[in-house]
Write an enzyme that holds these catalytic residues in place. Structure first.
Site, PDB file in Angstrom:
ATOM      1  N   ASP A 129       0.783  -1.175  -0.015  1.00 30.28           N
ATOM      2  CA  ASP A 129       0.135  -0.049   0.079  1.00 30.28           C
ATOM      3  C   ASP A 129       1.061   1.060  -0.014  1.00 30.28           C
ATOM      4  O   ASP A 129       1.597   1.514   0.747  1.00 30.28           O
ATOM      5  CB  ASP A 129      -0.983   0.033   1.282  1.00 30.28           C
ATOM      6  CG  ASP A 129      -2.062   0.992   1.242  1.00 30.28           C
ATOM      7  OD1 ASP A 129      -2.204   1.664   0.216  1.00 30.28           O
ATOM      8  OD2 ASP A 129      -2.818   1.166   2.231  1.00 30.28           O
TER       9      ASP A 129
ATOM     10  N   ASP B 221      -2.852   2.526  -6.066  1.00 32.16           N
ATOM     11  CA  ASP B 221      -1.914   2.474  -5.031  1.00 32.16           C
ATOM     12  C   ASP B 221      -1.909   1.299  -4.174  1.00 32.16           C
ATOM     13  O   ASP B 221      -0.816   1.323  -3.084  1.00 32.16           O
ATOM     14  CB  ASP B 221      -2.117   3.884  -4.203  1.00 32.16           C
ATOM     15  CG  ASP B 221      -3.414   3.883  -3.646  1.00 32.16           C
ATOM     16  OD1 ASP B 221      -4.440   3.132  -3.937  1.00 32.16           O
ATOM     17  OD2 ASP B 221      -3.752   4.698  -2.656  1.00 32.16           O
ATOM     18  N   GLU B 222      -2.466   0.363  -4.713  1.00 28.60           N
ATOM     19  CA  GLU B 222      -2.169  -0.683  -3.648  1.00 28.60           C
ATOM     20  C   GLU B 222      -2.580  -2.206  -4.485  1.00 28.60           C
ATOM     21  O   GLU B 222      -3.224  -2.011  -5.474  1.00 28.60           O
ATOM     22  CB  GLU B 222      -3.220  -0.746  -2.562  1.00 28.60           C
ATOM     23  CG  GLU B 222      -4.791  -0.593  -2.588  1.00 28.60           C
ATOM     24  CD  GLU B 222      -5.546  -0.842  -1.719  1.00 28.60           C
ATOM     25  OE1 GLU B 222      -5.260  -1.435  -0.504  1.00 28.60           O
ATOM     26  OE2 GLU B 222      -6.621  -0.181  -1.685  1.00 28.60           O
TER      27      GLU B 222
END
Length: 364
Positions: free
Chosen positions: A16, A110-111
């Site tokens: 993350d 983003d993860e």
């Protein structure tokens, strides 16, 4: 459910990025570094998409209004989102993931989940792989990431939030049950604010409290989610990392500078939204049957109106025709600050087998 089904235990990493959108803005503009910034929002309109850690200290979070964010942090700097830039960096990060495994399941820009049980580096340590990946991301992008490492996606997701920012946590197989029993119920992935309050009312404050409840009790109070809670608190969550994650819906929405008070004024806005949705559908080469109109009123309450057609559609004119029908379905209860259109029940969906199993132990 058969809890005696045996499947191999996996080595899962959840990576993350730390305050991704805000961190990219601070990376590209040195004058923003060390300052409280919010991506999106605005002092009078809009919603915060991301906040820097400096802003989070004041209670600025994603999904709150720009007005509330500015009230909490008068020194807050609003920055326009640059999604092309975020996608560019996200692709570099995914390329790093694929240096280690092809079993990568992105959740957003983003993860992502990575299954490194069998990896390209031949490294038996998921913990060391996570450290290497975080270092590679820093070297290539200049950004920091956090990671959670454990036997399944659920625990890895919870663990990645443990030592943020720029940290990681490994929950080894022999630590899983203790980790989950000690975990505050609000930290369980999938347990939101409303469910947390309901859990509190039932005397459930930690994983240990949750574990005392029978599957029948949890199902009675939480429906299908009750079964999910029953098994995850026992470390059982066998969802695989899916490299080709199925898109469940495609949609787009706009927040307006001024509230709209009539359906007539909304039609032009909806046409622009439908144009954007049409482009996304063409790019993904998919169609769907269920059209949903999302309406957010000036008091921030949200209403959705949906219609399922007997055939797949992707054409803008057909989508807009259905949206107009939904718009005039009932009177508006207040002025409108946001409209959105989404298409679900897509022609890319396939049945998924669900199983519950006991993990087999091996060196982690």
């Amino acid at each position: 459910m058969d809890t005696e089904t045996k499947i191999p235990q996996r080595k899962i990493i959840h990576v993350d990025m730390d305050a991704f959108y805000a961190s990219v803005e601070q990376l590209d503009d040195p004058s923003l570094r060390g300052k409280p910034i919010a991506v999106g929002g605005g002092e009078t309109r809009g919603v915060v998409a991301a906040a820097s850690y400096e802003a989070r200290k004041f209670g600025v979070r994603s999904a709150i209004s720009g007005y509330l964010a500015k009230k909490r942090c008068p020194e807050l700097i609003f920055v326009r989102p640059r999604f092309d830039r975020y996608r560019e960096i996200s692709q570099k990060i995914r390329d790093i993931f694929h240096e280690y495994t092809d079993k990568v399941e992105p959740l957003s820009l983003d993860e992502a989940y990575l299954d490194v049980t069998y990896n390209k580096k031949g490294n038996p340590s998921a913990t060391m792989i996570a450290q290497e990946i975080r270092q590679r991301i820093l070297e290539v992008t200049g950004l920091t990431a956090s990671a959670g490492i454990s036997i399944n996606k659920f625990i890895a997701k919870v663990a990645s939030d443990y030592n943020k920012p720029n940290g990681q946590k490994t929950v080894n197989p022999h630590e899983v049950l203790t980790f989950l029993e000690d975990l505050p119920i609000g930290k369980f992935y999938g347990v939101g604010k409303v469910t947390t309050e309901k859990m509190y009312q039932l005397g459930i404050f930690t994983g240990a409290d949750l574990k005392l409840k029978s599957v029948e009790y949890l199902t009675e109070h939480f429906g299908k989610a009750g079964g999910y809670y029953y098994y995850v608190v026992r470390g059982i969550h066998n969802s695989e990392v899916k490299a080709d994650r199925i898109v469940k819906s495609v949609g787009t929405e706009h927040t307006f500078d001024e509230n709209l008070v009539s359906e007539v004024f909304m039609l032009e806005k909806l046409e622009h939204i439908a144009d954007e949705l049409d482009r996304r559908l063409r790019k993904k080469k998919i169609a769907g049957k269920t059209v949903t109109l999302k309406i957010k009123y000036s008091d921030f309450t949200v209403q959705t109106r949906s219609k399922t057609l007997p055939y797949f559609i992707s054409d803008k004119s057909l989508i807009l025709e259905t949206v107009k029908e939904l718009l005039y379905q009932e009177r508006l209860k207040d002025s409108v600050r946001l409209l959105g259109i989404s298409l679900a029940n897509l022609n890319n969906e396939a049945g998924e087998k669900k199983a519950v199993a006991v993990q087999l132990k091996f060196d982690f």
